[in-house]
Design an enzyme around this catalytic site. Structure first.
Site, PDB file in Angstrom:
ATOM      1  N   ASP A  98     -16.850  29.476 -14.553  1.00 45.38           N
ATOM      2  CA  ASP A  98     -15.420  29.440 -14.242  1.00 45.38           C
ATOM      3  C   ASP A  98     -14.903  30.869 -14.168  1.00 45.38           C
ATOM      4  O   ASP A  98     -15.339  31.721 -14.943  1.00 45.38           O
ATOM      5  CB  ASP A  98     -14.647  28.654 -15.304  1.00 45.38           C
ATOM      6  CG  ASP A  98     -13.297  28.167 -14.796  1.00 45.38           C
ATOM      7  OD1 ASP A  98     -12.423  29.020 -14.519  1.00 45.38           O
ATOM      8  OD2 ASP A  98     -13.105  26.952 -14.664  1.00 45.38           O
TER       9      ASP A  98
ATOM     10  N   LYS B 206      -1.144   8.074 -18.898  1.00 45.70           N
ATOM     11  CA  LYS B 206      -1.886   7.014 -19.576  1.00 45.70           C
ATOM     12  C   LYS B 206      -2.250   7.520 -20.962  1.00 45.70           C
ATOM     13  O   LYS B 206      -2.139   8.719 -21.251  1.00 45.70           O
ATOM     14  CB  LYS B 206      -3.142   6.635 -18.784  1.00 45.70           C
ATOM     15  CG  LYS B 206      -4.175   7.752 -18.702  1.00 45.70           C
ATOM     16  CD  LYS B 206      -5.401   7.336 -17.897  1.00 45.70           C
ATOM     17  CE  LYS B 206      -6.238   6.312 -18.619  1.00 45.70           C
ATOM     18  NZ  LYS B 206      -7.528   6.045 -17.923  1.00 45.70           N
TER      19      LYS B 206
ATOM     20  N   GLU C  13     -17.302  11.543  -8.388  1.00 44.28           N
ATOM     21  CA  GLU C  13     -17.188  11.089  -9.773  1.00 44.28           C
ATOM     22  C   GLU C  13     -16.274   9.876  -9.851  1.00 44.28           C
ATOM     23  O   GLU C  13     -15.384   9.705  -9.028  1.00 44.28           O
ATOM     24  CB  GLU C  13     -16.676  12.228 -10.666  1.00 44.28           C
ATOM     25  CG  GLU C  13     -15.356  12.867 -10.223  1.00 44.28           C
ATOM     26  CD  GLU C  13     -14.127  12.104 -10.671  1.00 44.28           C
ATOM     27  OE1 GLU C  13     -14.252  11.299 -11.609  1.00 44.28           O
ATOM     28  OE2 GLU C  13     -13.051  12.307 -10.093  1.00 44.28           O
TER      29      GLU C  13
ATOM     30  N   CYS D  50      -5.836  11.529 -10.012  1.00 43.31           N
ATOM     31  CA  CYS D  50      -6.622  10.942  -8.924  1.00 43.31           C
ATOM     32  C   CYS D  50      -5.812  10.082  -7.965  1.00 43.31           C
ATOM     33  O   CYS D  50      -5.717  10.390  -6.776  1.00 43.31           O
ATOM     34  CB  CYS D  50      -7.777  10.122  -9.499  1.00 43.31           C
ATOM     35  SG  CYS D  50      -9.023  11.099 -10.349  1.00 43.31           S
TER      36      CYS D  50
ATOM     37  N   GLU E 230      -9.847   9.091 -17.142  1.00 45.24           N
ATOM     38  CA  GLU E 230      -9.371   9.965 -18.207  1.00 45.24           C
ATOM     39  C   GLU E 230      -9.157   9.144 -19.472  1.00 45.24           C
ATOM     40  O   GLU E 230      -8.607   8.057 -19.443  1.00 45.24           O
ATOM     41  CB  GLU E 230      -8.069  10.662 -17.795  1.00 45.24           C
ATOM     42  CG  GLU E 230      -8.264  11.631 -16.642  1.00 45.24           C
ATOM     43  CD  GLU E 230      -7.015  12.437 -16.338  1.00 45.24           C
ATOM     44  OE1 GLU E 230      -6.377  12.909 -17.299  1.00 45.24           O
ATOM     45  OE2 GLU E 230      -6.684  12.586 -15.154  1.00 45.24           O
TER      46      GLU E 230
END
Length: 436
Positions: free
Chosen positions: A30, A325, A151, A264, A155
């Protein structure tokens, strides 16, 4: 196998840690020096249950390492995964692929031998073709295979999803070497009999968007049924159960609420809409899903005002839950953002508590007072609103909450509490898709 993961965001860090737990040698790369230093010190950049322990265990075992040096990270790797962000592009809603292509260029320029480059990021159809073009242009001397491996992580349950997946989708152009390497990478899953599904590369890219769009459609469908239930005097939870018991439909993602959010569904449905428009094959159902979901979040604010008697000016509304969520600190497109705005526009004062999301939410909600518990939030409030279904909110002392409030009004946007229980505690209750 030696695997390099480019990006230590949600997908990259979870995937890297899980691959390391399978026994692979993982290097996570990263550019953010501070992020890498924090991870190495045991501080995760995201909240995901069990992730800190998984990272720490595999780092201590020498299977998982972190660096900001991409060239060193890709040296000798069997596969290099691109797991960088693909946010919605400002202005047109298309997926912003600049980070993917920039990573691809850096990877290709740093390679010292044959490699498989895997797009783990969620990308529109044709992205792998462009990554392959970049590779051929920059390094025509090397055998570089480009693979799509989307993927499917939820979460809050990402580690379990990675280790016990419903399916693993791998899109290739038919390269035997790429197929062999990807099969070896996911070989540890054979014990769980996880289906490894090989497709064409463009097909794999579309599977991810199609899956998220279908789930978003189920959520939006049951939310519209909830509105109809309120209009005709029916109960949405019974409707949901009644249709969900049909094996052709299934019960998952049929829980009425304030609308979907997160990293997403919002961006992926929008990107799929844009792809359909670009190829002159519009996806009208998904277009409608996007529109209905956006309108629903704001409508929840109006529902709360209605529960206050139609006038929220000068009143205090306490929100329980801010994240989109439970079991995450993700605030991206969270329904709470639109709800807070609607309440503030109506003149209400907003107080809120969330077990994990307040630090990230605070800059987005500068006028909201953040407190340390559900009970502190309810004290003196005119309405209590359950926005996110955290486990910590499922067994609250309702009588204690009601007696501490200025007016014991509960707006349960997740239909957690039974009508009789809340009324016995002294609450006036408003639910989603319900007679209450």
């Amino acid at each position: 196998m030696k695997i390099t993961m480019i990006g230590t965001g949600y997908v990259g860090l979870v995937s890297g840690a899980c691959f390391a737990d399978f026994g692979h040698d993982i290097v996570c790369v990263d550019k953010d020096i501070a992020k890498i230093a924090a991870i190495e010190a045991g501080r995760m950049p995201i909240y995901e249950p069990g992730l800190d322990q998984l990272v720490g265990t595999n780092a201590a075992a020498g299977r998982l390492s972190f660096t900001t040096d991409l060239a060193a990270g890709v040296k000798g790797a069997d596969a290099i995964f691109i797991a960088v962000g693909t946010p919605s592009r400002r202005g047109d809603g298309h997926a912003d692929l600049s980070y993917v292509y920039a990573a691809a260029r850096e990877i290709v320029e740093a390679l010292d031998g044959p490699a498989v480059i895997v797009t783990k990021s969620t990308v529109p159809v044709g992205t792998g073709d462009e990554v392959e073009r970049i590779a051929r242009e920059l390094r025509p001397d090397l055998d570089i295979q480009v693979v799509s491996n989307p993927e499917f992580l939820r979460e809050g349950a990402a580690i379990g999803d990675f280790k016990r997946p419903d399916r693993v989708v791998v899109g290739t152009t038919g390269s035997e070497r790429a197929i062999a390497i990807m099969s070896q990478i996911y070989r540890p899953l054979n014990l769980n009999q996880a289906p490894l599904m090989f497709t064409g590369r463009r097909t794999a890219e579309l599977i991810k968007y199609a899956a998220n769009a279908f789930l978003a459609t189920k959520i939006t469908f049951i939310n519209e049924m909830a509105d109809l239930c309120e209009a005709v005097g029916a109960e949405v939870q019974d409707v949901s159960r009644g249709i969900g018991l049909d094996n052709r439909i299934g019960s998952k993602f049929l829980h009425a609420g304030p609308g979907y959010g997160g990293s997403c569904f919002p961006k992926d449905t929008l990107a799929l809409v844009k792809t359909g428009q670009d190829f002159d094959a519009p996806v009208r159902i998904v277009e409608t899903v996007v529109q209905v979901n956006d309108l629903r979040k704001r409508a929840m604010g109006r529902k709360i005002v209605k529960a206050l008697g139609g006038d929220a000016r000068g009143k205090t509304v306490a929100l329980l839950g801010l994240t989109f969520k439970p079991n995450t600190d993700d605030m991206r497109d969270a329904p709470s953002l639109a709800i807070v705005q609607a309440l503030e526009d109506a003149g209400a004062k907003v107080v809120a508590y969330d077990p994990e999301g307040m630090e990230i939410a605070a800059p987005m909600m500068s006028n909201v007072t953040m407190v340390n518990s559900a009970y502190e939030a309810a004290a003196g409030a005119d309405a209590l609103v359950l926005v996110t279904e955290w486990d910590a909110f499922r067994a609250l002392d309702l009588k204690r909450l009601a007696t501490s409030m200025n007016a014991p009004t509960l707006v349960d946007l997740r239909n957690i509490y039974p009508v009789a229980e809340t009324q016995a505690a002294g609450f006036t209750l408003s639910r989603v898709g319900s007679l209450a």
